[in-house]
Design an enzyme around this catalytic site. Structure first.
Site, PDB file in Angstrom:
ATOM      1  N   THR A 209       5.534  -0.407   3.004  1.00 35.22           N
ATOM      2  CA  THR A 209       5.729  -1.731   3.607  1.00 35.22           C
ATOM      3  C   THR A 209       5.489  -2.804   2.553  1.00 35.22           C
ATOM      4  OG1 THR A 209       5.019  -0.925   5.773  1.00 35.22           O
ATOM      5  CG2 THR A 209       4.941  -3.306   5.413  1.00 35.22           C
TER       6      THR A 209
ATOM      7  N   PHE B 293       0.863  -1.180   0.000  1.00 34.81           N
ATOM      8  CA  PHE B 293       0.000   0.000   0.000  1.00 34.81           C
ATOM      9  C   PHE B 293       0.892   1.221   0.000  1.00 34.81           C
ATOM     10  CE2 PHE B 293      -2.356   3.292   2.366  1.00 34.81           C
ATOM     11  CZ  PHE B 293      -3.578   3.291   1.712  1.00 34.81           C
TER      12      PHE B 293
ATOM     13  N   GLU C 189      -0.191   4.388  10.417  1.00 35.58           N
ATOM     14  CA  GLU C 189      -1.660   4.351  10.300  1.00 35.58           C
ATOM     15  C   GLU C 189      -2.292   5.546  11.014  1.00 35.58           C
ATOM     16  OE1 GLU C 189      -3.282   2.452   8.377  1.00 35.58           O
ATOM     17  OE2 GLU C 189      -2.099   0.654   8.054  1.00 35.58           O
TER      18      GLU C 189
ATOM     19  N   SER D  89       1.819   7.489   1.351  1.00 36.51           N
ATOM     20  CA  SER D  89       2.700   8.532   1.895  1.00 36.51           C
ATOM     21  C   SER D  89       3.784   8.959   0.913  1.00 36.51           C
ATOM     22  CB  SER D  89       3.370   8.044   3.178  1.00 36.51           C
ATOM     23  OG  SER D  89       2.420   7.800   4.187  1.00 36.51           O
TER      24      SER D  89
END
Length: 397
Positions: free
Chosen positions: A167, A132, A376, A135
């Site tokens: 990640t 994902f 998160e 950022s």
């Protein structure tokens, strides 16, 4: 020594759920815990063998529906599994959480049938690890400030930019990536961002440095650079201007995954502290018999059980569509992450000077816990979100 990990005897679980939880506990004990120190020490090496086993055992298929060859586990059981895996190694658990909570959930909600059929079975089997990417260097908490640009062209999009803190980014078979779809001269804020499936190996995509982190070194966190990357229209998810809304939806579930990961860290800290306090003697008796130590151990367990209750309540709210679910996700993530940090800190204190040494696991748990308060959504942001959501709901109920 009695473990302070979660007891499942009082929960009404299906036989399948019970089996996968038992498998997760066994895998954490036999495979993750004994090798966690090695992954921490060798942070430049991604443990592909562990992730291959995760796929074979079904841990990458937990939130994929059965019609796409997944397990289709309910949210609560999935979170229980993450807690078990995080007890063994939080770095591995966060890779599993990102894969299940973000690309899988957004594909299911907003992808078309062709996209789901193409990607989800391969993600469920572990053939394709998901990542994902929201950022950027100047867009962390203010994620809508991202600058990566997707420009419309014949048959698809050309994308340029750089993403950070991805990640699974170097080892992923597909990255769910967000980029601006509005024009530079006509910015539309959150309504000008699209969500794209970025396959590994596409021309113009390069993997940058692997971040050298304080903790959770077993997870892979990298930068991605995109230079004139062409993505066909079939790799755009949903409305080209609604990607940011899709990201926020996915992050609600992702926050619960991080909360569960924090529970695993908090539980591991409690187990380590209780065992050491029983075996370590000072002034002729185990240190657990000193009242000051009893107070500390009692507080650690109380925080852990309270955090578990919040995570279960938030999971139940999401499952039934309770309008308070968004707020409860923030509450659970906030409290669980701070519980992980406080329990890890107290465990180091129980160990005294030994707790500061890498010879004992609490030093690593302390480092692993810190980032749960940051990713998160930093906890300062969640405090504001909780207050704002209360006003939107018309008051606490």
């Amino acid at each position: 020594m009695t473990s302070h990990r979660r007891s499942y005897t009082a929960l009404q679980l299906s036989s399948e759920a019970q089996q996968i939880l038992e498998l997760a506990r066994q895998f954490a004990e036999e495979r993750l815990r004994p090798t966690a120190e090695a992954r921490d020490a060798n942070e430049d090496v991604f443990d592909g063998e562990i992730h291959r086993e995760l796929g074979e055992l079904g841990f990458l298929a937990m939130r994929v529906p059965e019609r796409y060859e997944g397990l289709g586990l309910d949210l609560a059981t999935y979170l229980y599994v993450l807690e078990e895996l995080a007890w063994g190694d939080p770095g591995v658990a966060v890779s599993v959480s990102v894969h299940n909570s973000l690309p899988v959930s957004i594909l299911l909600r907003h992808g078309n049938e062709a996209q789901r059929t193409r990607w989800l079975p391969r993600m469920a089997s572990g053939e394709v690890l998901g990542a994902f990417s929201l950022s950027e260097a100047g867009a962390g908490t203010d994620a809508a400030a991202l600058r990566t640009q997707a420009t419309r062209t014949d048959g698809g999009w050309v994308i340029n930019g750089e993403k950070m803190w991805v990640t699974n980014g170097a080892s992923a078979g597909v990255v769910l990536m967000f980029a601006r779809t509005d024009a530079p001269e006509d910015r539309r804020g959150t309504r000008g961002i699209g969500a794209f499936l970025l396959p590994a190996g596409v021309e113009g995509l390069s993997v940058g440095r692997k971040e050298r982190k304080m903790g959770q070194r077993g997870s892979e966190t990298v930068t991605l650079a995109l230079k004139d990357v062409f993505l066909e229209d079939e790799l755009l998810i949903g409305d080209p201007n609604r990607g940011f809304a899709y990201a926020l939806e996915g992050l609600e579930g992702g926050r619960l995954g991080i909360a569960a990961q924090a529970l695993g860290i908090a539980s591991a800290a409690v187990d380590a502290a209780f065992e050491y306090a029983q075996t370590r003697e000072q002034f002729g008796r185990p240190i657990r018999k000193f009242q000051g130590m009893e107070f500390k151990l009692g507080d650690m367990v109380t925080r852990l059980e309270a955090a578990r209750g919040l995570v279960e309540r938030a999971a139940a709210a999401h499952t039934v569509g309770d309008p308070r679910a968004r707020r409860l996700s923030s509450v659970a993530k906030l409290f669980s992450s701070e519980t992980a940090m406080r329990n890890a800190r107290d465990a180091v204190q129980v160990f005294g000077g030994y707790g500061y040494s890498r010879e004992y696991p609490v030093e690593r748990l302390f480092r692993d816990a810190k980032v749960t308060e940051i990713y998160e959504g930093a906890n300062e942001m969640h405090r504001s979100l909780i207050a704002r959501q209360l006003y939107r709901e018309g008051g606490y109920a």
